[in-house]
Enzyme design. Structure first.
Site, PDB file in Angstrom:
ATOM      1  N   HIS A 124      -0.468  50.818  -9.032  1.00 21.79           N
ATOM      2  CA  HIS A 124       0.404  49.705  -8.632  1.00 21.79           C
ATOM      3  C   HIS A 124       1.878  50.126  -8.546  1.00 21.79           C
ATOM      4  CE1 HIS A 124       1.505  45.187  -8.954  1.00 21.79           C
ATOM      5  NE2 HIS A 124       2.573  45.875  -8.616  1.00 21.79           N
ATOM      6  N   HIS A 132      11.079  46.646 -11.559  1.00 22.61           N
ATOM      7  CA  HIS A 132       9.703  47.009 -11.179  1.00 22.61           C
ATOM      8  C   HIS A 132       9.703  47.404  -9.711  1.00 22.61           C
ATOM      9  CE1 HIS A 132       5.484  46.884 -10.276  1.00 22.61           C
ATOM     10  NE2 HIS A 132       5.615  45.832  -9.493  1.00 22.61           N
ATOM     11  N   GLU A 175      14.913  68.677 -16.526  1.00 24.30           N
ATOM     12  CA  GLU A 175      15.718  67.601 -17.105  1.00 24.30           C
ATOM     13  C   GLU A 175      14.949  66.318 -17.396  1.00 24.30           C
ATOM     14  OE1 GLU A 175      19.599  67.235 -15.459  1.00 24.30           O
ATOM     15  OE2 GLU A 175      19.964  69.338 -15.879  1.00 24.30           O
ATOM     16  N   GLU A 205       6.263  38.255 -11.391  1.00 28.24           N
ATOM     17  CA  GLU A 205       6.197  39.163 -12.546  1.00 28.24           C
ATOM     18  C   GLU A 205       7.178  38.761 -13.654  1.00 28.24           C
ATOM     19  OE1 GLU A 205       3.734  40.918 -12.558  1.00 28.24           O
ATOM     20  OE2 GLU A 205       3.289  41.731 -10.574  1.00 28.24           O
ATOM     21  N   HIS A 255       7.467  50.142  -6.495  1.00 29.58           N
ATOM     22  CA  HIS A 255       6.239  50.835  -6.095  1.00 29.58           C
ATOM     23  C   HIS A 255       6.574  52.208  -5.511  1.00 29.58           C
ATOM     24  CE1 HIS A 255       4.509  46.499  -5.121  1.00 29.58           C
ATOM     25  NE2 HIS A 255       4.684  46.686  -6.423  1.00 29.58           N
TER      26      HIS A 255
HETATM   27  P1  13P Z   1       6.943  39.189  -6.288  1.00 27.92           P
HETATM   28  O1  13P Z   1       7.132  39.014  -4.801  1.00 27.92           O
HETATM   29  O2  13P Z   1       6.338  37.951  -6.925  1.00 27.92           O
HETATM   30  O3  13P Z   1       8.198  39.651  -6.969  1.00 27.92           O
HETATM   31  O4  13P Z   1       5.843  40.314  -6.506  1.00 27.92           O
HETATM   32  C1  13P Z   1       6.037  41.609  -6.026  1.00 27.92           C
HETATM   33  C2  13P Z   1       5.318  42.629  -6.818  1.00 27.92           C
HETATM   34  O5  13P Z   1       5.681  43.792  -6.775  1.00 27.92           O
HETATM   35  C3  13P Z   1       4.174  42.205  -7.663  1.00 27.92           C
HETATM   36  O6  13P Z   1       3.842  43.191  -8.585  1.00 27.92           O
HETATM   37 ZN    ZN Z   2       4.408  45.201  -7.886  1.00 31.48          ZN
END
Ligand code: 13P
Ligand code: ZN
Length: 272
Positions: free
Chosen positions: A210, A139, A169, A116, A141
């Protein structure tokens, strides 16, 4: 030269990835972090003339030439970073051509930066134009945020409004709101460009089905943004199917924002 493993920025990456893993946000290799460092602070730990190898990035990051980042590795598990930072993390510098990363430390097993990287570096470029103190892109999940994208409209205004309504808040933490992207293929320049475009307006960008991106001036601020969205999404997922007797009305959201003297997305409220 000081021991790189004692560097505050390496320690922060170790602690943050471990924390996120234990929150259940980063299964397997899920999630990635990039953190822009000051050249002078890195020079205390590494010989900046010693480039271990070069890795093409596949996109132009001219604005970031000479900038140094510590970045999680692709395919690497957040749960393992604290035990083997030199394999799971890397320190890269954007080379003079703007399209090559010079590896200064890490990715010890021959690995490379997160898939990413386009979304990360493009977001850094956008956020630095908005705020010279910007440093971190994260980033992950987070479970409830992801669950919410299954059952809620993927629209900036509607998604932000629902999250703001969940706890008082939220509007204070992210008065600028949340950008939302539809489901897209990940790990390429296209999603990077779309994310960076949203980052012109927002420090938070949800990727439908995602995960989420956050951007901030340090690890705490960036983590805190995502953590607050996730808390609100947990509330939403707990109550969405139940009768709602009480809610925070738009006048009340405005009153909170005004009380804190915040510039907020007034167009995201339905006031008159
Ligand atoms: P990477 O292992 O390449 O960092 O990817 C993980 C991920 O969350 C892809 O969106
Ligand atoms: Zn991801």
């Amino acid at each position: 030269m000081k021991d790189i493993l004692t560097a505050p920025f390496v320690q922060e990456m170790m602690k943050t990835t471990a924390n996120m893993y234990r929150l259940g946000w980063d299964e397997r290799n899920g999630g990635n972090i990039s953190y822009m460092l000051e050249t002078e602070e890195v020079a205390e730990y590494l010989d900046l003339d010693n480039v271990i190898r070069t890795i093409p990035t596949g996109f132009d990051a001219t604005d970031l030439i000479g900038k140094i980042f510590i970045v999680t590795g692709t395919g690497k598990y957040f749960k393992n970073v604290e035990f083997d930072p030199e394999t799971n993390l890397g320190i890269i510098r954007i080379a003079k051509d703007g399209t090559t990363a010079e590896l200064l430390w890490g990715y010890k097993d021959g690995g490379r930066f997160t898939s990413e990287l386009p979304a990360h570096l493009m977001s850094h470029m956008t956020r630095l134009k908005k705020d010279p103190n910007h440093r971190v892109v994260m980033h992950t999940h987070p479970t409830a945020t992801l669950a919410m994208t299954h059952i809620h409209e993927l629209d900036d205004k509607k998604f932000t409004h629902t999250i703001w309504e969940m706890c008082t808040e939220c509007i204070v933490v992210f008065p600028d709101g949340i950008g939302v992207l539809p489901w897209m293929v990940c790990g390429n320049n296209e999603i990077g460009i779309a994310t960076a475009k949203k980052m012109e307006e927002y420090r938070l960008v949800v990727w439908g089905l995602h995960g989420i991106y956050g951007a901030g001036k340090d690890m705490d601020e960036t983590f805190g943004l995502i953590e607050t969205v996730e808390k609100a999404a947990q509330l939403y997922m707990s109550i969405a199917h139940l009768p709602h007797l009480n809610t925070i009305r738009d006048e009340e959201l405005k009153a909170v924002a005004d009380a804190f003297g915040l510039e907020y997305r007034k167009d995201f409220l339905k006031l008159n």
